[in-house]
Design a protein around this motif. Structure first.
Motif, mmCIF file in Angstrom:
data_model
loop_
_atom_site.group_PDB
_atom_site.id
_atom_site.type_symbol
_atom_site.label_atom_id
_atom_site.label_comp_id
_atom_site.label_asym_id
_atom_site.label_seq_id
_atom_site.Cartn_x
_atom_site.Cartn_y
_atom_site.Cartn_z
ATOM 1 N N ARG A 176 60.209 12.504 45.810
ATOM 2 C CA ARG A 176 59.945 11.804 44.396
ATOM 3 C C ARG A 176 58.924 10.688 44.659
ATOM 4 O O ARG A 176 58.272 10.390 45.588
ATOM 5 C CB ARG A 176 61.548 11.102 43.887
ATOM 6 N N TYR A 204 57.342 7.035 43.689
ATOM 7 C CA TYR A 204 57.785 5.610 43.411
ATOM 8 C C TYR A 204 56.773 4.743 42.979
ATOM 9 O O TYR A 204 55.271 5.025 43.575
ATOM 10 C CB TYR A 204 58.422 4.837 44.598
ATOM 11 N N ASN A 254 60.448 3.673 34.983
ATOM 12 C CA ASN A 254 60.506 3.064 36.502
ATOM 13 C C ASN A 254 61.744 2.999 36.796
ATOM 14 O O ASN A 254 62.604 2.158 36.798
ATOM 15 C CB ASN A 254 59.944 1.865 36.562
ATOM 16 N N SER A 257 63.000 3.842 39.699
ATOM 17 C CA SER A 257 63.249 3.264 41.232
ATOM 18 C C SER A 257 63.697 1.899 41.386
ATOM 19 O O SER A 257 64.377 1.546 42.520
ATOM 20 C CB SER A 257 61.907 3.626 42.060
ATOM 21 N N ARG A 258 63.385 1.144 40.378
ATOM 22 C CA ARG A 258 63.816 -0.321 40.631
ATOM 23 C C ARG A 258 65.156 -0.878 39.920
ATOM 24 O O ARG A 258 65.483 -1.726 39.764
ATOM 25 C CB ARG A 258 62.431 -1.242 40.004
ATOM 26 N N SER A 315 70.996 7.277 43.709
ATOM 27 C CA SER A 315 69.624 6.782 43.739
ATOM 28 C C SER A 315 68.646 7.606 44.532
ATOM 29 O O SER A 315 67.507 7.566 44.084
ATOM 30 C CB SER A 315 69.659 5.543 44.754
ATOM 31 N N TYR A 350 66.516 9.556 41.447
ATOM 32 C CA TYR A 350 65.727 8.776 40.445
ATOM 33 C C TYR A 350 64.131 8.724 40.914
ATOM 34 O O TYR A 350 63.792 8.655 42.150
ATOM 35 C CB TYR A 350 66.011 7.263 40.112
ATOM 36 N N SER A 351 63.058 8.727 40.148
ATOM 37 C CA SER A 351 61.757 8.698 40.316
ATOM 38 C C SER A 351 60.904 8.066 39.069
ATOM 39 O O SER A 351 61.831 7.765 37.950
ATOM 40 C CB SER A 351 61.196 10.045 40.210
ATOM 41 N N ASP A 352 59.800 7.973 39.370
ATOM 42 C CA ASP A 352 58.955 7.104 38.255
ATOM 43 C C ASP A 352 57.694 8.043 37.876
ATOM 44 O O ASP A 352 57.300 8.864 38.563
ATOM 45 C CB ASP A 352 58.235 5.889 38.902
ATOM 46 N N ASN A 363 62.208 11.621 36.468
ATOM 47 C CA ASN A 363 61.348 10.448 36.050
ATOM 48 C C ASN A 363 61.876 10.174 34.621
ATOM 49 O O ASN A 363 61.020 9.826 33.687
ATOM 50 C CB ASN A 363 59.969 10.538 36.256
#
Length: 359
Positions: free
Chosen positions: A57, A59, A166, A168-169, A178, A181-183, A312
């Motif tokens: 992924r 970030y 976003n 990842s945060r 977790s 997840y990606s951005d 994302n």
């Protein structure tokens, strides 16, 4: 002659930082009861990849934020459309968490991300209205639906719709989810076009289920009991989400295709939100089964990016479209007259879709 909403330009921003599945082998995973998961991480990661098809992924770099990604994608879309940004009537930014600093994981929503993007674009026109749309992962699709209303009503000639996220945060580092997840960010410019024949956005459909489904996705503290503070992270009930998607998305997609007055074999591509490859495969097979067709090769109709880009959120569908339009998915091509389905499902719970005819 009637007014139709046509995409005249697209853009995207895919972050540079590649995070592979192997990078999670040293994680300490905790379950929802605050207990350490005893399975070896190698087994956890292997099973995760089998189910989701995610291998890596992207970030966002620490110095950048969600609104920056939205700006990069918007700038590329405007350049692709070859228009003066001052001629935009609306800027709609779909997201769910605002800007989140790398070292301060709290949502920053003031000013709106759309205002920040308009500022970065240096647009002075006060009649260019900029606003945000939080609608879960289906936010970008819903933004396009709203843009279509503005255009069809005569209120707008050009609308910029951005999906930027976003994730990842807002991911709990101790939560297995977790890894999903990606951005990223994607954007399109829609323009009003007069045509005697239907073109662009043909029809759409949206549903929201909240009676028992509202909290399948929610924010909560870390699973790790000794986490340093009470930061809120994205939490999801994966089993319930899977069941919900299979029970609602195929039906809504079929209803939207029927509303367009076309058949399943008229659809060239289905651009769908991607959080789990097995789930998307089950969805597309169910769509065809409702139309009486079984055993289709989904690789020809449903382009996938999840293996390399992860989930994302609002950015998935516009990134997919832009990649195809730029020839970055060699096995997938679209041309004038082709019908596409854009669809998404996510927090809310919300599901939406629209049928689009290439001009």
């Amino acid at each position: 002659m009637s007014l139709y909403s046509v995409i005249i330009g697209s853009g995207k921003y895919i972050p540079d930082v590649v995070v592979k599945n192997e990078d999670f082998l040293t994680r300490s995973f905790i379950n929802e009861r605050g207990e350490k998961i005893t399975k070896p991480n190698e087994e956890i990661v292997r099973k995760f990849q089998e189910i989701t098809d995610i291998q890596e992924r992207r970030y966002l770099k620490p110095e950048l934020n969600t609104s920056d990604m939205g700006f990069f994608a918007a700038k590329e879309a405007i350049e692709s459309a070859k228009i003066d940004p001052e001629t935009l009537d609306y800027i709609i930014v779909a997201h769910n968490f605002g800007d989140i600093l790398y070292n301060n994981q709290k949502s920053d929503l003031v000013p709106a991300l759309a205002s920040r993007v308009k500022h970065h674009l240096k647009i002075q026109n006060p009649d260019c209205v900029a606003y945000d749309l939080p609608f879960g992962c289906p936010g970008w699709v819903q933004g396009v639906i709203q843009a279509n209303y503005y255009i069809k009503s005569g209120d707008a000639k050009r609308v910029l719709v951005i999906g930027s996220e976003n994730l990842s945060r807002i991911a709990d580092p101790h939560d297995i989810d977790s890894m999903i997840y990606s951005d990223g960010a994607g954007a399109v410019v829609l323009e009003a076009v007069e045509s005697a024949e239907p073109v662009g956005i043909i029809c759409h459909k949206t549903r929201s289920d909240t009676y028992t489904e509202a909290h399948f996705l929610k924010m909560d503290i870390s699973y790790y009991p000794e986490y340093e503070d009470n930061t809120l992270f994205m939490k999801m009930n994966g089993r319930k989400l899977y069941e919900y998607a299979l029970n609602t998305v195929p039906k809504l997609v079929v209803e939207t295709i029927n509303k367009a007055g076309i058949g399943i074999h008229d659809i060239k591509k289905v651009l769908i939100h991607q959080a789990n490859a097995k789930m998307d495969e089950a969805i597309i097979q169910r769509v065809f089964k409702i139309f009486g067709v079984e055993g289709i090769d989904s690789s020809e109709i449903m382009p996938m990016t999840i293996s390399k880009l992860g989930n994302n959120s609002v950015a998935t569908v516009p990134i997919l479209y832009d990649m195809i339009m730029r020839g970055e998915m060699p096995d997938h091509h679209i041309q004038s007259g082709d019908y596409l389905v854009f669809a998404s499902v996510g927090a809310g719970m919300n599901v939406n879709a629209f049928v689009y005819k290439m001009p």
